[in-house]
Design a protein around this motif. Sequence first.
Motif, mmCIF file in Angstrom:
data_model
loop_
_atom_site.group_PDB
_atom_site.id
_atom_site.type_symbol
_atom_site.label_atom_id
_atom_site.label_comp_id
_atom_site.label_asym_id
_atom_site.label_seq_id
_atom_site.Cartn_x
_atom_site.Cartn_y
_atom_site.Cartn_z
ATOM 1 N N ASN A 63 29.853 10.615 -77.727
ATOM 2 C CA ASN A 63 29.959 9.337 -78.438
ATOM 3 C C ASN A 63 28.821 8.385 -78.096
ATOM 4 O O ASN A 63 28.941 7.173 -78.276
ATOM 5 C CB ASN A 63 31.303 8.666 -78.113
ATOM 6 C CG ASN A 63 32.468 9.395 -78.773
ATOM 7 O OD1 ASN A 63 32.261 10.228 -79.651
ATOM 8 N ND2 ASN A 63 33.681 9.091 -78.349
ATOM 9 N N HIS B 6 38.803 14.930 -76.097
ATOM 10 C CA HIS B 6 38.457 16.038 -76.986
ATOM 11 C C HIS B 6 38.938 17.327 -76.322
ATOM 12 O O HIS B 6 38.811 17.486 -75.099
ATOM 13 C CB HIS B 6 36.933 16.059 -77.128
ATOM 14 C CG HIS B 6 36.435 16.857 -78.273
ATOM 15 N ND1 HIS B 6 36.102 18.192 -78.161
ATOM 16 C CD2 HIS B 6 36.192 16.524 -79.563
ATOM 17 C CE1 HIS B 6 35.675 18.627 -79.332
ATOM 18 N NE2 HIS B 6 35.716 17.653 -80.204
ATOM 19 N N HIS C 164 22.755 17.239 -81.425
ATOM 20 C CA HIS C 164 23.089 17.467 -82.835
ATOM 21 C C HIS C 164 24.040 16.408 -83.379
ATOM 22 O O HIS C 164 24.390 16.451 -84.539
ATOM 23 C CB HIS C 164 23.657 18.870 -83.016
ATOM 24 C CG HIS C 164 24.716 19.213 -82.003
ATOM 25 N ND1 HIS C 164 24.432 19.411 -80.680
ATOM 26 C CD2 HIS C 164 26.049 19.358 -82.118
ATOM 27 C CE1 HIS C 164 25.536 19.683 -80.025
ATOM 28 N NE2 HIS C 164 26.543 19.647 -80.863
ATOM 29 N N LYS C 165 24.471 15.474 -82.574
ATOM 30 C CA LYS C 165 25.213 14.342 -83.124
ATOM 31 C C LYS C 165 24.310 13.111 -83.049
ATOM 32 O O LYS C 165 23.858 12.593 -84.052
ATOM 33 C CB LYS C 165 26.509 14.094 -82.342
ATOM 34 C CG LYS C 165 27.542 15.191 -82.528
ATOM 35 C CD LYS C 165 28.814 14.946 -81.747
ATOM 36 C CE LYS C 165 29.800 16.092 -81.975
ATOM 37 N NZ LYS C 165 30.956 16.020 -81.076
ATOM 38 N N GLU D 249 29.446 20.713 -71.247
ATOM 39 C CA GLU D 249 30.617 20.431 -70.398
ATOM 40 C C GLU D 249 30.834 21.555 -69.390
ATOM 41 O O GLU D 249 31.072 21.316 -68.212
ATOM 42 C CB GLU D 249 31.885 20.328 -71.252
ATOM 43 C CG GLU D 249 31.976 19.103 -72.116
ATOM 44 C CD GLU D 249 33.153 19.214 -73.087
ATOM 45 O OE1 GLU D 249 34.155 19.880 -72.760
ATOM 46 O OE2 GLU D 249 33.058 18.637 -74.186
ATOM 47 N N ASN E 198 25.123 15.283 -77.023
ATOM 48 C CA ASN E 198 25.081 16.179 -78.177
ATOM 49 C C ASN E 198 23.859 15.793 -79.008
ATOM 50 O O ASN E 198 23.913 14.845 -79.778
ATOM 51 C CB ASN E 198 26.347 16.022 -79.033
ATOM 52 C CG ASN E 198 27.578 16.563 -78.348
ATOM 53 O OD1 ASN E 198 27.828 16.255 -77.186
ATOM 54 N ND2 ASN E 198 28.341 17.379 -79.040
ATOM 55 N N HIS F 106 26.899 14.906 -70.399
ATOM 56 C CA HIS F 106 26.294 15.786 -71.418
ATOM 57 C C HIS F 106 26.083 14.980 -72.685
ATOM 58 O O HIS F 106 26.806 14.013 -72.948
ATOM 59 C CB HIS F 106 27.156 17.041 -71.680
ATOM 60 C CG HIS F 106 28.149 16.876 -72.786
ATOM 61 N ND1 HIS F 106 29.495 16.704 -72.569
ATOM 62 C CD2 HIS F 106 27.997 16.838 -74.147
ATOM 63 C CE1 HIS F 106 30.116 16.567 -73.722
ATOM 64 N NE2 HIS F 106 29.237 16.636 -74.702
ATOM 65 N N ALA G 168 25.480 23.443 -76.847
ATOM 66 C CA ALA G 168 26.436 22.643 -77.625
ATOM 67 C C ALA G 168 27.056 21.651 -76.655
ATOM 68 O O ALA G 168 26.838 21.752 -75.438
ATOM 69 C CB ALA G 168 27.524 23.527 -78.230
ATOM 70 N N GLY G 169 27.851 20.719 -77.190
ATOM 71 C CA GLY G 169 28.529 19.791 -76.306
ATOM 72 C C GLY G 169 29.426 20.533 -75.327
ATOM 73 O O GLY G 169 29.370 20.315 -74.113
HETATM 74 C C1 LIG Z 1 31.847 16.995 -80.594
HETATM 75 C C2 LIG Z 1 32.469 16.641 -79.322
HETATM 76 C C3 LIG Z 1 32.491 17.547 -78.252
HETATM 77 C C4 LIG Z 1 32.027 18.984 -78.352
HETATM 78 O O1 LIG Z 1 30.726 19.158 -78.821
HETATM 79 P P1 LIG Z 1 30.307 20.533 -79.540
HETATM 80 O O2 LIG Z 1 28.843 20.402 -79.730
HETATM 81 O O3 LIG Z 1 31.075 20.580 -80.815
HETATM 82 O O4 LIG Z 1 30.669 21.642 -78.622
HETATM 83 C C5 LIG Z 1 33.028 17.118 -77.046
HETATM 84 N N1 LIG Z 1 33.544 15.897 -76.907
HETATM 85 C C6 LIG Z 1 33.563 14.995 -77.923
HETATM 86 C C7 LIG Z 1 34.145 13.626 -77.693
HETATM 87 C C8 LIG Z 1 33.040 15.348 -79.164
HETATM 88 O O5 LIG Z 1 33.062 14.467 -80.158
#
Ligand SMILES: *Cc1c(COP(=O)(O)O)cnc(C)c1O
Length: 480
Positions: free
Chosen positions: A244, A165, A267-268, A136, A265, A263, A131-132
């Motif tokens: 982002n 975040h 999934h984003k 981290e 994501n 890092h 995960a994000g």
């Molecule tokens: C979503 C997000 C995270 C955390 O990612 P997860 O996959 O939900 O753990 C960290 N930093 C920012 C700016 C995010 O938008």
Amino acid sequence: MTDVIFEKSIKGMSGVTLTDENLATDFIKPEFLRKNVPELPEMSELEVMRHFKELSDKNFCVESGFYPLGSCTMKYNPKVNEYLTSLEGFTSLHPLQEDEDCQGALELMYKLQEALKEITGMDAVTLLGSAGAHGELCGMMIVKHYFKTKNDTKRTKVIIPDSAHGTNPASAGMCGFEIIKVQSNNKGLVDVEHLKEIFESNKDEIAAIMMTNPNTLGLFEENILEISKLAHKNGALLYYDGANLNAVMGITNPKIMGFDIVHLNLHKTFAAPHGGGGPGAGPVGVVEKLKEYLPVPVIDFKDGKYFRNYNIVNTIGKIKEFQGNFSVLVKAYAYILMRGNTLKEASCDAVLNANYLKEKLKEYYELPYDYPCMHEFVLSGDRQKAAGVHTLEIAKRLMDSKFHPPTVYFPLIVSEAMMIEPTESENKARLDKFIDAMKTIAKEVKENPEVVLSSPHNTPVKRVDETNAARHLDLRYRKD
Ligand SMILES: *Cc1c(COP(=O)(O)O)cnc(C)c1O
């Protein structure tokens, strides 16, 4: 509620026809057969279909409507990705198989690492983060280990902007770092003068600065080169929260901005479902000098063979079982191949969509930082609050128009915040409908606040006790 399938059971109904060939007693040894008949609902196939269709209709997803959940990048996840992850060559693999027996899967992971290296500008990538936040944690463990192997024990502090975040301070904190908050200036960007003071008064004690760019206000940190020079001059590492990345893919990258660890994501940014649809993946990229700290295994290629490399000199060790969340990696790789060099267009369209919404909505809601935004922007519901309607109520009222609410009350530096991220997936007609809904709510707040305060009116679940629902979550079904 009569939504539970057991309550719809009618004695004697059946959805399957068992023939003599597939009776369990024929191929399961008697000692393994259960003693009592299981309590299964008795229903026809049609009633089963209706039951699950009804349940799925209660769900909200990108396929059911606009989902502008800021910071979450709820873009459309192409269905071909699901098809590709379901290929038998992937689903029948066991993670303990020898390298020779899973060359295809290793090749996919290797090539994904290579693609992410190119996109981020980093020199090496691990795909192990799940995960994000996990990425981290991995990144901050690398920071910690790096200074430890250099016998630099004084660097115990990490600088994090006040707009960050919440996972950022949590990850650094879990690695034992002390967090120092750097404040935002009146443009919503890191206050460089304050940052200089922090470095000045904590000489040789700063291990890293964690930054998000664009930041959580959706604004590009235009002083990033000055910031990265300042950090490096003071011997600190720069960590890039790449959640982002959807704003800058193919346009710039964290390497150009001066970052050492990143890092992402998947999934984003890279079209794998998340939220209730998880799991995710948070790969971590690093510059050359941090390569030797990556977690194991890294996927490598030598003499025509792909292999899992456990031989990383100063590795932080294992952070995840096996090779991470493989199915997410397949989806991200498919997405990258599918978009090819149009990845950049995805970012451009995401930024365009956000700016369009921002310009159309700022007449009706306060826009505390009125600058061109990147892939998202943050409104404030202060004007509506003065009329007795909080942002939470605006969010609930939006659901009546079949829109998922934006992220609310984040980032913390904006009061009554509404963080809106449309993504590149939406067309203008859909964005216009959202604008209309937001306009209507602003009007209702003035003329008929009661309809907003008592919303939602059209959803399966109405007002819930949010605190109790979160603190005493009880999902168990009790039969009488
Ligand atoms: C979503 C997000 C995270 C955390 O990612 P997860 O996959 O939900 O753990 C960290 N930093 C920012 C700016 C995010 O938008």
